[in-house]
Design an enzyme around this catalytic site. Structure first.
Site, PDB file in Angstrom:
ATOM      1  N   THR A 108       0.824  -1.209   0.000  1.00 23.15           N
ATOM      2  CA  THR A 108       0.000   0.000   0.000  1.00 23.15           C
ATOM      3  C   THR A 108       0.857   1.257   0.000  1.00 23.15           C
ATOM      4  O   THR A 108       0.440   2.305  -0.495  1.00 23.15           O
ATOM      5  CB  THR A 108      -0.940  -0.032   1.223  1.00 23.15           C
ATOM      6  OG1 THR A 108      -1.830  -1.130   1.053  1.00 23.15           O
ATOM      7  CG2 THR A 108      -1.750   1.235   1.363  1.00 23.15           C
ATOM      8  N   TYR A 159      -8.410   0.771  -3.873  1.00 25.03           N
ATOM      9  CA  TYR A 159      -7.073   1.096  -4.376  1.00 25.03           C
ATOM     10  C   TYR A 159      -6.362  -0.178  -4.777  1.00 25.03           C
ATOM     11  O   TYR A 159      -6.769  -1.289  -4.419  1.00 25.03           O
ATOM     12  CB  TYR A 159      -6.252   1.862  -3.333  1.00 25.03           C
ATOM     13  CG  TYR A 159      -5.745   1.010  -2.190  1.00 25.03           C
ATOM     14  CD1 TYR A 159      -6.539   0.742  -1.079  1.00 25.03           C
ATOM     15  CD2 TYR A 159      -4.455   0.465  -2.223  1.00 25.03           C
ATOM     16  CE1 TYR A 159      -6.083  -0.042  -0.038  1.00 25.03           C
ATOM     17  CE2 TYR A 159      -3.993  -0.321  -1.176  1.00 25.03           C
ATOM     18  CZ  TYR A 159      -4.810  -0.570  -0.092  1.00 25.03           C
ATOM     19  OH  TYR A 159      -4.351  -1.355   0.925  1.00 25.03           O
ATOM     20  N   GLU A 217      -1.160 -28.186  29.496  1.00 27.28           N
ATOM     21  CA  GLU A 217      -2.343 -29.056  29.486  1.00 27.28           C
ATOM     22  C   GLU A 217      -2.133 -30.254  28.567  1.00 27.28           C
ATOM     23  O   GLU A 217      -2.997 -31.112  28.443  1.00 27.28           O
ATOM     24  CB  GLU A 217      -3.575 -28.267  29.034  1.00 27.28           C
ATOM     25  CG  GLU A 217      -4.042 -27.240  30.036  1.00 27.28           C
ATOM     26  CD  GLU A 217      -5.371 -26.618  29.618  1.00 27.28           C
ATOM     27  OE1 GLU A 217      -6.356 -27.341  29.466  1.00 27.28           O
ATOM     28  OE2 GLU A 217      -5.386 -25.382  29.440  1.00 27.28           O
ATOM     29  N   THR A 253       1.836  -4.329   4.175  1.00 22.35           N
ATOM     30  CA  THR A 253       1.758  -4.613   5.609  1.00 22.35           C
ATOM     31  C   THR A 253       1.156  -5.989   5.921  1.00 22.35           C
ATOM     32  O   THR A 253       1.344  -6.493   7.026  1.00 22.35           O
ATOM     33  CB  THR A 253       0.924  -3.533   6.328  1.00 22.35           C
ATOM     34  OG1 THR A 253      -0.394  -3.510   5.780  1.00 22.35           O
ATOM     35  CG2 THR A 253       1.569  -2.166   6.205  1.00 22.35           C
ATOM     36  N   ASP A 254       0.456  -6.594   4.957  1.00 28.13           N
ATOM     37  CA  ASP A 254      -0.255  -7.845   5.274  1.00 28.13           C
ATOM     38  C   ASP A 254       0.688  -8.957   5.742  1.00 28.13           C
ATOM     39  O   ASP A 254       0.380  -9.688   6.683  1.00 28.13           O
ATOM     40  CB  ASP A 254      -1.037  -8.348   4.045  1.00 28.13           C
ATOM     41  CG  ASP A 254      -2.226  -7.460   3.708  1.00 28.13           C
ATOM     42  OD1 ASP A 254      -2.514  -6.528   4.479  1.00 28.13           O
ATOM     43  OD2 ASP A 254      -2.865  -7.711   2.671  1.00 28.13           O
ATOM     44  N   LYS A 264       0.799  -7.532  12.795  1.00 24.07           N
ATOM     45  CA  LYS A 264      -0.247  -6.597  12.368  1.00 24.07           C
ATOM     46  C   LYS A 264      -1.482  -6.832  13.233  1.00 24.07           C
ATOM     47  O   LYS A 264      -1.984  -7.958  13.316  1.00 24.07           O
ATOM     48  CB  LYS A 264      -0.558  -6.817  10.880  1.00 24.07           C
ATOM     49  CG  LYS A 264      -1.488  -5.758  10.314  1.00 24.07           C
ATOM     50  CD  LYS A 264      -1.613  -5.848   8.797  1.00 24.07           C
ATOM     51  CE  LYS A 264      -2.504  -4.724   8.278  1.00 24.07           C
ATOM     52  NZ  LYS A 264      -2.634  -4.736   6.811  1.00 24.07           N
TER      53      LYS A 264
END
Ligand code: ASP
Length: 368
Positions: free
Chosen positions: A48, A60, A325, A126-127, A199
């Site tokens: 982006t 976009y 556990e 950023t993903d 993120k």
């Protein structure tokens, strides 16, 4: 001396500046060009930060603008460093793949051996930025700064955050204080380490956090201030050990899948990965990495066939601990500690280039 200066002076007595092996480090100071500025090279991959809004609406396209346009939008960065750049790819990071990771790491390692490169910035969507950052963190031996940066708003949006983030990334990459800290992420005024950053918002400009350890520092008025060192040993008492993985001869990585946990979860995703001959499976389990009983049985079966099984958690913070556990030793499982599932996947892929043995893999998870 202002507030930040006093604070920095105060904390520097308590924390060592660098905890990572520093043998290849050439700081901005000792390789400065005739202009007296560090040489920073930008590798652009899209995202982006290079996105363009087309119509009046919010739609976009990521990875539209070239790196020269992004640099051109921040002329003041040339007062901080000598900037050079190249376009590695131009994609939305949802399309990031291992081929590109390997291309990137080969290029980064090549550049960092050069005396005329003091630091590297990678522009990235950023993903999946956190995954690329951690992959590089584990595969780049140099202590010179490597900084990933992205943006949440396209380059031509009102209030675009890319230019400020890119400027901050140059600040971080140019600072000798950033050396030997592993790969860093500069976003929205914060500096994070690759290992913990994730993120946390799909849309907010404050999109990243380090849920377990917090940011390493901040960029403020063109200077970077570090609050702490990188310390991730399992007992949190001493500096993180950082065995680098040598991927120089590789053109692909072992196949590792992630299986998401939930109430009443089926075994089907696990059996599908086993049938597809994946070499590793990361479980994004519930709570402390717990598993619905059918999933537990399927993963135990996978481990008994020699597939590496790592238990992580879908919970945002806190470690997935060994043997709480669930008896990991009995099932041959590995516990991910504070690595989230997508980071655990990266480490497991690299671990599998060395060994398939759960005990050895557990050691890597304890110390990477
Ligand atoms: N989908 C975009 C990407 O990861 C999102 C962004 O960069 O913020 O490339």
């Amino acid at each position: 001396m202002g507030y930040f200066g006093r604070l920095k002076q105060a904390v520097s007595g308590f924390f060592p500046a660098h905890t990572r092996e520093d043998k290849n480090t050439k700081t901005a100071e000792n390789t400065a060009s005739p202009r007296g500025l560090p040489n920073i090279h930008i590798l652009a991959t899209g995202g982006t930060i290079a996105g363009r809004q087309t119509g009046a609406g919010p739609h976009y396209q990521a990875g539209e603008q070239g790196i020269e346009a992004l640099i051109g939008a921040v002329p003041t960065m040339r007062g901080l460093a000598n900037i050079s750049s190249e376009q590695v790819t131009n994609i939305g990071s949802q399309d990031m793949d291992e081929k590109t990771w390997l291309k990137l790491v080969h290029r980064v390692n090549e550049l960092l051996t050069r005396a005329d490169v003091d630091g590297i910035i990678i522009t990235h969507g950023t993903d999946t930025l956190e995954e690329t950052a951690y992959f590089l963190d584990l595969t780049v031996p140099s202590g010179k700064p490597v900084v990933l940066v992205g943006a949440m708003r396209p380059a031509n949006a009102v209030g675009a955050d890319g230019p400020a983030n890119l400027f901050d990334a140059v600040v971080v990459a140019s600072s000798p204080d950033s050396a030997a800290r592993g790969v860093l992420v500069a976003m929205n005024g914060n500096v994070f380490e690759a290992r913990d950053v994730t993120k946390v918002s799909t849309t907010a400009v404050q999109a990243f956090a380090a849920p377990n350890f917090g940011p390493l520092g901040q960029v403020h008025d063109g200077r970077v201030f570090y609050w702490r060192s990188s310390d991730h040993r399992a007992d949190h008492t001493s500096a993180r050990q950082h065995p680098e993985f040598d991927v120089s001869g590789l053109d692909m990585l072992p196949a590792v899948g992630i299986v998401y946990g939930h109430a009443n979860a089926p075994a089907l995703p696990v059996t599908a990965l086993v049938e597809a001959q994946y070499r590793g499976i990361v479980s994004a389990g519930v709570g402390n990495g717990n598993l619905y009983h059918e999933v537990l049985a399927a993963l135990a079966d996978a481990a008994s066939r020699g597939i590496a099984v790592v238990r992580s958690s879908r919970v945002a913070a806190g470690p997935t601990m060994r043997g709480i556990e669930l008896d990991d030793a009995r099932y041959g499982f590995v516990a991910a500690g504070t690595l989230n599932p997508q980071k655990a996947r990266v480490l497991l892929q690299l671990a599998l280039t060395r060994t398939q043995e759960p005990g050895e893999i557990q050691k890597m998870f304890d110390y990477c």
